[in-house]
Design a protein around this motif. Structure first.
Motif, mmCIF file in Angstrom:
data_model
loop_
_atom_site.group_PDB
_atom_site.id
_atom_site.type_symbol
_atom_site.label_atom_id
_atom_site.label_comp_id
_atom_site.label_asym_id
_atom_site.label_seq_id
_atom_site.Cartn_x
_atom_site.Cartn_y
_atom_site.Cartn_z
ATOM 1 N N ALA A 1 0.860 -1.181 0.000
ATOM 2 C CA ALA A 1 0.000 0.000 0.000
ATOM 3 C C ALA A 1 0.894 1.227 0.000
ATOM 4 C CB ALA A 1 -0.926 0.006 1.217
ATOM 5 N N ALA A 2 0.317 2.368 -0.373
ATOM 6 C CA ALA A 2 1.132 3.578 -0.516
ATOM 7 C C ALA A 2 0.406 4.797 0.018
ATOM 8 C CB ALA A 2 1.485 3.804 -1.989
ATOM 9 N N TRP B 1 -0.859 6.467 -12.155
ATOM 10 C CA TRP B 1 -0.220 5.213 -12.558
ATOM 11 C C TRP B 1 -0.715 4.030 -11.756
ATOM 12 C CZ3 TRP B 1 5.499 7.212 -12.021
ATOM 13 C CH2 TRP B 1 5.704 8.282 -12.897
ATOM 14 N N PHE B 2 -1.105 4.237 -10.513
ATOM 15 C CA PHE B 2 -1.451 3.117 -9.650
ATOM 16 C C PHE B 2 -2.648 2.314 -10.175
ATOM 17 C CE2 PHE B 2 0.515 4.870 -5.442
ATOM 18 C CZ PHE B 2 1.779 4.541 -5.913
ATOM 19 N N VAL B 3 -3.474 2.931 -10.975
ATOM 20 C CA VAL B 3 -4.596 2.200 -11.585
ATOM 21 C C VAL B 3 -4.084 1.191 -12.607
ATOM 22 C CG1 VAL B 3 -6.698 2.462 -12.967
ATOM 23 C CG2 VAL B 3 -6.147 4.157 -11.230
ATOM 24 N N HIS B 4 -2.918 1.464 -13.191
ATOM 25 C CA HIS B 4 -2.418 0.657 -14.306
ATOM 26 C C HIS B 4 -1.352 -0.340 -13.911
ATOM 27 C CE1 HIS B 4 -4.682 3.380 -16.832
ATOM 28 N NE2 HIS B 4 -4.051 4.409 -16.304
ATOM 29 N N THR B 5 -0.893 -0.326 -12.640
ATOM 30 C CA THR B 5 0.070 -1.341 -12.217
ATOM 31 C C THR B 5 -0.639 -2.674 -12.065
ATOM 32 O OG1 THR B 5 -0.282 -0.769 -9.889
ATOM 33 C CG2 THR B 5 1.535 0.334 -11.028
ATOM 34 N N ASP B 6 0.144 -3.743 -12.007
ATOM 35 C CA ASP B 6 -0.419 -5.080 -11.835
ATOM 36 C C ASP B 6 0.128 -5.668 -10.531
ATOM 37 O OD1 ASP B 6 -1.656 -7.497 -12.162
ATOM 38 O OD2 ASP B 6 -0.178 -8.268 -13.607
ATOM 39 N N PRO B 7 -0.706 -5.706 -9.489
ATOM 40 C CA PRO B 7 -2.108 -5.268 -9.426
ATOM 41 C C PRO B 7 -2.193 -3.758 -9.172
ATOM 42 C CG PRO B 7 -1.448 -6.125 -7.308
ATOM 43 C CD PRO B 7 -0.253 -6.302 -8.211
ATOM 44 N N PRO B 8 -3.373 -3.168 -9.394
ATOM 45 C CA PRO B 8 -3.572 -1.762 -9.022
ATOM 46 C C PRO B 8 -3.327 -1.572 -7.516
ATOM 47 C CG PRO B 8 -5.346 -2.515 -10.437
ATOM 48 C CD PRO B 8 -4.566 -3.738 -10.046
ATOM 49 N N ILE B 9 -2.679 -0.466 -7.155
ATOM 50 C CA ILE B 9 -2.188 -0.292 -5.787
ATOM 51 C C ILE B 9 -3.181 0.471 -4.905
ATOM 52 C CG2 ILE B 9 -0.357 0.757 -4.370
ATOM 53 C CD1 ILE B 9 1.571 0.208 -6.659
ATOM 54 N N THR B 10 -3.465 -0.097 -3.756
ATOM 55 C CA THR B 10 -4.264 0.565 -2.720
ATOM 56 C C THR B 10 -3.450 1.720 -2.140
ATOM 57 O OG1 THR B 10 -5.567 -1.398 -2.178
ATOM 58 C CG2 THR B 10 -5.281 0.247 -0.424
ATOM 59 N N ALA B 11 -4.081 2.890 -2.010
ATOM 60 C CA ALA B 11 -3.296 4.070 -1.621
ATOM 61 C C ALA B 11 -4.130 5.076 -0.846
ATOM 62 C CB ALA B 11 -2.715 4.741 -2.863
ATOM 63 N N VAL B 12 -3.413 5.904 -0.079
ATOM 64 C CA VAL B 12 -4.001 7.083 0.554
ATOM 65 C C VAL B 12 -3.848 8.246 -0.423
ATOM 66 C CG1 VAL B 12 -3.777 8.749 2.428
ATOM 67 C CG2 VAL B 12 -3.552 6.292 2.901
ATOM 68 N N ARG C 1 -7.902 10.598 1.813
ATOM 69 C CA ARG C 1 -8.859 9.485 1.842
ATOM 70 C C ARG C 1 -8.195 8.206 1.335
ATOM 71 N NH1 ARG C 1 -11.536 8.252 -3.113
ATOM 72 N NH2 ARG C 1 -10.729 9.503 -4.846
ATOM 73 N N LEU C 2 -8.754 7.092 1.721
ATOM 74 C CA LEU C 2 -8.245 5.789 1.305
ATOM 75 C C LEU C 2 -8.900 5.366 -0.007
ATOM 76 C CD1 LEU C 2 -6.611 3.184 1.833
ATOM 77 C CD2 LEU C 2 -8.577 2.344 3.142
ATOM 78 N N VAL C 3 -8.081 4.931 -0.955
ATOM 79 C CA VAL C 3 -8.566 4.374 -2.223
ATOM 80 C C VAL C 3 -8.178 2.901 -2.244
ATOM 81 C CG1 VAL C 3 -8.463 4.482 -4.729
ATOM 82 C CG2 VAL C 3 -8.311 6.586 -3.398
#
Length: 338
Positions: free
Chosen positions: A270-271, A277-288, A320-322
């Motif tokens: 998590a980040a 970019w985080f939507v396009h990584t494999d897997p998409p990254i959970t982030a604040v 917020r948390l995504v």
């Protein structure tokens, strides 16, 4: 900070001679000119850097010193600053500190020399005599994202504590119990604050944050890679790595892949600081996610208020948390945030 009298003493000439050299007056001998310029260089003297900030005329130009232009968070911040400034009739000169205090002060000094009307700074460390002198001399100034304690300067920032609590609750709900963090520089307020928020959130679930699970990074990708490699070499590696910024998260992802491991099957990730970019990584990254655009716009409005003689207050916005899929989430649930 050296004065014109210090330069005169160093060069063995009068203050008037120093003034004539700095103003390129032809009446000064070549020998005196050489000695004065050598003294200026040796003492690091910058004529009128702070005094110019006390002018009454305006250039309708703002200075922005950001910590790292390669970080997409600061790139987006700079864009929103420039857009808001343009809408209010100001242009912006940008300096990239590259997370180096010396380079930060170089840009601050040059911006003051350029007769900017006000200064926006995301400080790289916890102290800068040059900025303190400028603030005390009356230079309109606003800190954005990071700040320096003890300065009487408005701060525009995001509060990530609630979002970090949401993240830890989310990770705990997924069954994770061994949580580690790649921390930012302890000299920065954001570096310290994110570790403290993470530790407090873990404590609410009776979980500890052992020293072995705190890796010291520098908000850049290589440190994320290095720290994650250290975590993976531990006798009992963590279940999750929380990177305190986006570039360190990308470095962590590289380290996991270099070992032939997978996120989240072998190590969840998590980040802090969401980026497109985080939507396009494999897997998409959970982030604040921080409200980056609004932070930039609010910082400009606060600075312009100071420049134009209106009261300017500090502004704190909520992060917020995504939730995506880098921590073992069920993709069928397709949740975007908590």
């Amino acid at each position: 900070m050296a004065s014109i009298k210090d330069v005169a003493a160093e060069a063995g000439v009068s203050v008037a001679t120093v003034s004539r050299v700095l103003n390129d007056h032809p009446s000064v001998s070549a020998d005196a000119r050489t000695r004065v310029l050598a003294a200026v260089e040796a003492l690091g003297y910058r004529p009128n850097a702070v005094a110019r900030s006390l002018r009454t005329d305006q250039t309708h130009t703002l200075g922005l010193v950001i910590s790292d232009v390669m970080n997409p968070y600061f790139t987006e911040l700079a864009r929103s600053v420039e857009e808001e400034a343009r809408a209010l009739g100001y242009s912006v000169i940008i300096g990239n500190a590259d997370e180096r205090p010396d380079l930060q002060d170089h840009h601050v000094r040059n911006l003051l020399d350029r007769r900017i009307d006000g200064l926006l700074v995301s400080p790289t460390d916890g102290g800068s005599p040059l900025m303190l002198d400028a603030a005390r001399a009356g230079t309109p100034m606003v800190f954005v994202d990071r700040w320096i304690p003890g300065f009487d300067v408005p701060v525009v920032r995001a509060d990530g504590r609630a979002a970090v609590r949401d993240l830890v609750a989310h990770l705990h709900g997924l069954g994770h119990r061994r949580l580690a963090i790649i921390a930012g520089p302890a000299a920065t307020t954001t570096g310290r604050e994110r570790v403290e928020a993470f530790r407090e959130a873990l404590g609410a679930y009776g979980l500890e944050l052992p020293e072995a699970y705190i890796g010291q990074g520098d908000f850049q990708a290589e440190s994320g890679r290095r720290v994650t490699e250290g975590f993976l070499d531990l006798p009992e590696p963590p279940d999750v790595v929380f990177a305190a910024d986006n570039l360190m998260a990308l470095g962590a992802l590289d380290a996991v892949r270099a070992r032939g491991l997978r996120v989240p099957e072998d190590l969840a990730l998590a980040a802090f600081d969401d980026i497109p970019w985080f939507v396009h990584t494999d897997p998409p990254i959970t982030a604040v996610a921080q409200p980056t655009g609004e932070l930039g716009r609010a910082a400009v409005r606060a600075l312009v208020d100071r420049i134009e003689g209106r009261p300017a207050r500090s502004v704190t916005l909520a992060a917020r948390l995504v939730v995506r899929r880098s921590c073992g989430e069920d993709p069928a649930e397709n949740r975007s945030h908590l």
